[in-house]
Design an enzyme around this catalytic site. Sequence first.
Site, PDB file in Angstrom:
ATOM      1  N   VAL A   4      48.961  -6.200  15.819  1.00  0.00           N
ATOM      2  CA  VAL A   4      47.941  -6.759  14.707  1.00  0.00           C
ATOM      3  C   VAL A   4      47.340  -5.370  14.323  1.00  0.00           C
ATOM      4  O   VAL A   4      46.883  -4.888  15.168  1.00  0.00           O
ATOM      5  CB  VAL A   4      46.886  -7.732  15.548  1.00  0.00           C
ATOM      6  N   CYS A   5      47.059  -5.335  13.172  1.00  0.00           N
ATOM      7  CA  CYS A   5      46.331  -4.284  12.382  1.00  0.00           C
ATOM      8  C   CYS A   5      44.965  -4.807  12.138  1.00  0.00           C
ATOM      9  O   CYS A   5      44.622  -5.470  10.877  1.00  0.00           O
ATOM     10  CB  CYS A   5      46.929  -3.644  11.108  1.00  0.00           C
ATOM     11  N   LEU A   6      44.005  -4.546  13.145  1.00  0.00           N
ATOM     12  CA  LEU A   6      42.592  -4.796  12.736  1.00  0.00           C
ATOM     13  C   LEU A   6      41.837  -3.570  13.436  1.00  0.00           C
ATOM     14  O   LEU A   6      41.906  -3.304  14.428  1.00  0.00           O
ATOM     15  CB  LEU A   6      42.440  -6.232  13.732  1.00  0.00           C
TER      16      LEU A   6
END
Lengths: 183, 449
Positions: free
Chosen positions: A111-113
């Site tokens: 996840v790119c957060l």
Amino acid sequence: MIKLFKVKEKQREIAENANGKTPVKKQSAGELRLHKDISELNLPKTCSITFPNGKDDLMNFEVSIRPDEGYYLGGTFVFTFQVSPIYPHEAPKVKCKTKVYHPNIDLEGNVCLNILREDWKPVLNINTIIYGLFHLFTQPNYEDPLNHEAAAVLRDNPKLFESNVRRAMAGGYVGQTFFIRCI
Amino acid sequence: MAGTAASPSRSRDLDKLLLRPGNLVGPTFEPGTELRDDLQEYARILVVGAGGLGCELLKDLALSGFKNLEVIDMDRIEVSNLNRQFLFRVEDVGKPKAEVAAKRVMERVSGVNIVPHFCRIEDKEIEFYNDFNIIVLGLDSIEARSYINSVACSFLEYDSDDKPREETIKPMVDGGTEGFKGHARVIVPGVTPCFECTIWLFPPQVKFPLCTLAETPRTAAHCIEYAHLIKWDEVHSGKAFDPDDPEHMKWVFSEAVKRAELFGIPGVTYSLTQGVVKNIIPAIASTNAIISAACALETLKIASGCSKTLSNYLTYNGVEGLHIKVTEFVKDKDCLVCGPGVLIELDTSVTLEKFINLLEEHPNLQLSKASVTYRGKNLYMQAPPVLEEMTRSNLSLPLYDLMDKVAKDVIHVTGTTGKNDKKTSCLRKLRVVFKGVDGVTDMDMAGGA
Ligand SMILES: [Zn+2]
């Protein structure tokens, strides 16, 4: 302190003949802080949390998100959380268990957060992360792509992106990739 | 003058410290040959880590006259260690560091006994650590320091005036180096700040955004993290990456090289790969030697009282010129790990529900809506609903039963405190003592051992 050590050594020799102590489970500082985070959770009705290992293992849990608007309306997306003993010095490891067609989540569930990595601060908490994940579904963005193809489609052809998302959530192929139904 | 007949020249310099009175000595210092002999016979020191710092520490402690040393380390020797971990030779590659380090020091320093433990620190019973008088840390990870700190603090007991009981104090001496920088600190639980009181001293690990790794790598480290965090999962679905498995590390290295070639980025090497993946800055032998020397001397000072100890945190920086600074950090009085907590006396008949209500009325707490956890068991959780339901049935049970009928122990509670209209959430440590139960004295547990 050597006088003290001497006394203790004598006591130790005596204790060795006595019965041993029962093994003690240690609770790390990270576990305690997590206990606080979890007992104060205030989730929107679109999110729920489960503890696969029961009530005494808070370090591993799952969060289900059911977006109530946007492209992903109607889908259910499950995230696994792994929390380190030095939490909150280090952010939890979060992965998306549900295979999803999403510009900011790759097919392996990465996840790119920002708050999960470069912008994590110990003042943030589990609640903040869950809200952050929820936002990824209401506002997917093509500027931080992990799934390059999905990001390009979202940028260039939002209508096609929408139909790709529907097809993936209903269970089916988008390009060469098969997605399991999650509605 | 030479030392006594029984002590050859090796301890001559040590004797100057231990046999003569002085003006700058510690409060309990009693110089004399008895002190020197007692140090050899009764001081039991554990060295945690047998890497760059650990090798130095073992050598320094052995040469400082300590005779009962043990060392614990889970690693095996790698070729890349040989430049600074000077106790190891090429033929030792693949052998446990703890075992080889112990053997080499015993060969060189006569009379010293070093017991090696080739295992993870978590594999040992908590009581294993209680056998040592001082624990010396030569580690490179925050997790391992935090673990040992919580173990050492768990032996600490406080009296009814919230004063630490001296005989339960387990001092630690912690060393650490990163390249040209290092630190040495003395942790006396209950007296000086513990590791957890000052965990913010450690800078958080640099974490690159995943999308940068996936899309626009610019540095060798980006290429390595791409192979480690993204490519590994793509290829080995489900299999966890193990940073201690050399095969895994080699795979990440070769993928990082491919990635770097694709983007024309120079600088990916195997040792950089290890450094990035394990978050380790390359060690420098001389920095290890300086920090270890400071730690060994502090250990000697704690044990013998021959001088006041470092108070309490030394930083060494050899990057630009040379800077050494000693800072006296202060304890966090509410520290969950080393603090006394709030003493609460209860009848054995008090139910969990009644206990939670008492916390609200307690003058020092005024804690409402408490969730309660005891030694990893969640006795009651106010939220989320799934946990509230699972723990609700405990409310009507006596707390004494829920705490396995121990007379006194530590318990942790989370809730909100309200002064005026401002509500803040807080997490508190409590020392619960049950009245009228055998085994209760006026002394109470601090850490939950
Ligand atoms: Zn502390």
